[in-house]
Write a protein that holds these residues in place. Structure first.
Motif, mmCIF file in Angstrom:
data_model
loop_
_atom_site.group_PDB
_atom_site.id
_atom_site.type_symbol
_atom_site.label_atom_id
_atom_site.label_comp_id
_atom_site.label_asym_id
_atom_site.label_seq_id
_atom_site.Cartn_x
_atom_site.Cartn_y
_atom_site.Cartn_z
ATOM 1 N N ALA A 1 0.245 -47.043 48.116
ATOM 2 C CA ALA A 1 -0.397 -45.720 48.151
ATOM 3 C C ALA A 1 -1.884 -45.837 47.834
ATOM 4 O O ALA A 1 -2.703 -45.068 48.356
ATOM 5 N N THR A 2 -2.238 -46.795 46.972
ATOM 6 C CA THR A 2 -3.653 -46.988 46.632
ATOM 7 C C THR A 2 -4.411 -47.527 47.837
ATOM 8 O O THR A 2 -5.509 -47.062 48.159
ATOM 9 N N LEU A 3 -3.810 -48.501 48.493
ATOM 10 C CA LEU A 3 -4.450 -49.054 49.678
ATOM 11 C C LEU A 3 -4.640 -47.975 50.750
ATOM 12 O O LEU A 3 -5.683 -47.934 51.422
ATOM 13 N N ALA A 4 -3.671 -47.099 50.841
ATOM 14 C CA ALA A 4 -3.790 -46.029 51.838
ATOM 15 C C ALA A 4 -4.981 -45.128 51.524
ATOM 16 O O ALA A 4 -5.705 -44.694 52.431
ATOM 17 N N LEU A 5 -5.213 -44.865 50.241
ATOM 18 C CA LEU A 5 -6.362 -44.035 49.868
ATOM 19 C C LEU A 5 -7.676 -44.686 50.283
ATOM 20 O O LEU A 5 -8.610 -44.008 50.723
ATOM 21 N N ILE A 6 -7.751 -46.002 50.104
ATOM 22 C CA ILE A 6 -8.986 -46.705 50.465
ATOM 23 C C ILE A 6 -9.149 -46.759 51.986
ATOM 24 O O ILE A 6 -10.235 -46.529 52.518
ATOM 25 N N SER A 7 -8.062 -47.044 52.656
ATOM 26 C CA SER A 7 -8.158 -47.292 54.095
ATOM 27 C C SER A 7 -8.545 -46.061 54.875
ATOM 28 O O SER A 7 -9.189 -46.144 55.923
ATOM 29 N N THR A 8 -8.179 -44.909 54.363
ATOM 30 C CA THR A 8 -8.546 -43.681 55.045
ATOM 31 C C THR A 8 -9.850 -43.118 54.491
ATOM 32 O O THR A 8 -10.240 -42.002 54.813
ATOM 33 N N GLY A 9 -10.505 -43.921 53.658
ATOM 34 C CA GLY A 9 -11.614 -43.413 52.863
ATOM 35 C C GLY A 9 -12.815 -42.968 53.651
ATOM 36 O O GLY A 9 -13.402 -41.930 53.363
ATOM 37 N N GLN A 10 -13.200 -43.733 54.614
ATOM 38 C CA GLN A 10 -14.437 -43.436 55.312
ATOM 39 C C GLN A 10 -14.448 -41.981 55.770
ATOM 40 O O GLN A 10 -15.451 -41.293 55.680
ATOM 41 N N ALA A 11 -13.286 -41.554 56.212
ATOM 42 C CA ALA A 11 -13.225 -40.212 56.765
ATOM 43 C C ALA A 11 -13.054 -39.131 55.699
ATOM 44 O O ALA A 11 -13.730 -38.103 55.718
#
Lengths: 168, 168, 168, 168, 168, 168
Positions: free
Chosen positions: D39-49
């Motif tokens: 879930a943490t990685l998902a937060l980062i990966s969608t971060g730019q947007a």
């Protein structure tokens, strides 16, 4: 179309490669001014004798700040500066009608990239130091007209800008 | 007649005594802008998608610089900052007709003295970082209109300045 | 859904507001290890007597680095640390079968936010200092298992993590 | 038998003499990863947007830290870095089955000694900056696998290490 | 038998715990002098008017250095200094027959531990800055008599030392 | 009549121009001592075994401080130091009858200007670090006899000073 060299092909910030660039003698001169009330300027101008040496403190702050440029500006290269000098004038000498202090910083290196950021940092921190010392008596001060005046050395050789060419 | 508090009775520079001042919540907001050619602004504005995030880098530089204020400005006290935030707008929002980027920094502390110098340092270093990233494509950029917008906390309570009151 | 507090509603990075948080006594403990060849470990272990005090140098480097945390990690608040201590063990004490040095850092403050970043920075720089001193004789070293072991103080009270809970 | 060059004949720590070494173009590449919950990685990966640019902030932190290496690591020489670049990948690209972010730093100089410490410092501080931004939502993160991947230049010429050769 | 508090029971260096100590107003005063040839002193003494303000530059250097104390002295705690002042006299005022400059630094805080190290650092860096500016004309200068003159605040209350009590 | 080169024709402080000076191998050696009570010296001398390694910590502090010289001394140029070594002796070896610790620092560079300030900063910070660790048991310590012992390289070639030539 021009591109910003501090970003790579994937648009990621980087400190660009200067390993192959020749080391040449480089000079950059930057300037800017702090505008203030006439009474504030009077306190500074008579300072050496009676109120303390505002400009002497600001000059040292600017010189020390130039040496911290690569620590302050993320993508700047560390450079072995060979000279830093800072001069002050009344702003009206350069900008008729303006009440305040004009600061000019000259920075030199023998290196692979230019030193205009170092000169700009020196000007900004010197002006901010004046601001700090005068803020108790004048809250209306503003810093303006900060830009690079001239550069020498490097691929582009010599270059200087006229005051009217600066974007405002 | 007002005097400059950073100098003692013998006109020697000092870091003034704040031991007896109460710790209160203090906020300072400063602003300023960098003017540039329209093509340069276009490179920045489309950056997030294609050219790299100029303003994201400048924001981090400004936040980190605010924490270095007492190292840069000789007579500033070290302060435990509790918040730093930096916003950017197109300059024309605040200064009609100007092409460039406006930066506003908000700095807070719970302490014995104000944080306007920290906010000003954040603005100046953020704007200089934009300069650094764009200087390869635009040598005409200038930094202007840097001043304190408002303060809260401390003996003087709240205070803010209108744009037309700033010395230029 | 959780959000990252270091970004505001417009997804811009900021140093978050801690002005209203109470000052409490806070402790953080972090650990990690550097794995190396047996011959390298032997050089360190006999060091105090014959080869120089690798761990003594690394301990000082870690202590000094903890004090630089807010300068290294952009969104960290500056904190008045009240204690820093660093211990070393052979790694096999904590990780059976591993050849190397385990480092544990304990950092304390009385402040409004936690000090786990300071403890992690101390561990990383202490381990890197060991790396630096041994790299001429061992290029196979690796740093692993760096994480927060426990925290005390603040809203969440006490907390500690078991080794098997750490993400790898 | 090998000895540690950072200690003299009396076993005292020293910054070793590099005055006679030739200046050559040197490159070092280091890598490492931070493991985290999915879930943490998902937060980062969608971060730019939507959540803010975690990796953009970490990249700047790593670049700036590389320039501070000789201030952090006591026996490191100050070096004029000519390039710093930092890349991120999902960790699973390099370490199948690992959930997290892999960081690789490339540092270059033209100088008398290598820059592997600068590359390692960049990796560690970039990973710690990710930790800092995600720690409010994930306390189980761990940093692992930090080591030098390859070097070029200097007496030893080119060198690189296979993943399985790294000590763990 | 007294022990050195900066080392724990295993003789390892540490930054000692001050979390439980009360915050009180603390003052420390330190002094020292730089001896020089009479001609060198004459250059400094007439400086304000004709040769540049050696002591003004040294004063700023000392003030800025005091703020870096916890970065220079490994086991010092970072402290929020509330006042720094630096005075100079001809050395003969304090040490009859000595030709040179005496420097006295006064540093204050409201905190949990004393500020004598900050006062000593200010004196040493101010004197070294004088050395730097005069070294081209005088290679015989020496720095002597650097010690703490008095302390106030903290558990021990007030304390001062007579000149003859100083170890030489 | 000699003049101070750090001031220009208008008596303004500046970092002087070294762009045209050749890069040569330069060495500077500085020394100084801290005097203390016999019981304090005994605590340090037996330290390696039972009380912690006071001199080991001081050595690291001195090495790290030498690298910060251009940040501490306002008009010093940043220099790429190629070697730093620090030695300690009992003071009585150099100054018969004195009870305390003598520190000698050797600093080298290949550059355009000398490194005596770097050597002096290393000595002063090493001695202050000893002071810091011993101040809880001895308030009578004093630092004395700090000066440059010898220089090599540069225009003046080799130079050294006899102890009796130092100004006191």
């Amino acid at each position: 179309m021009p591109t910003l060299t501090h970003f790579d092909a994937q648009s990621q910030a980087q400190m660009v490669d200067i390993a192959a660039k020749p080391h040449t003698h480089r000079v950059a001169v930057a300037g800017g001014y702090i505008a203030m009330q006439a009474a504030t300027l009077a306190l500074i101008s008579t300072g050496q004798a009676r109120k303390g040496d505002v400009l002497g403190v600001a000059r040292i702050a600017g010189i020390q700040a130039a040496k911290k440029t690569s620590d302050l500006i993320p993508l700047c290269h560390p450079l072995p500066l060979t000279r830093i000098a800072i001069d002050f004038d009344e702003a009206s000498v350069h900008h008729p009608g303006v009440c305040g202090i004009f600061c000019r910083a000259t920075v030199e290196t023998v290196g692979a990239t230019g030193v205009e950021m170092e000169a700009l940092v020196a000007v900004q921190v010197a002006l901010l130091t004046i601001y700090d010392m005068c803020k108790a008596v004048d809250k209306s001060m503003g810093i303006h007209g900060v830009h690079v005046l001239q550069k020498q050395g490097g691929k582009s050789g010599g270059w200087q800008i006229a005051n009217h060419e600066i974007q405002r």
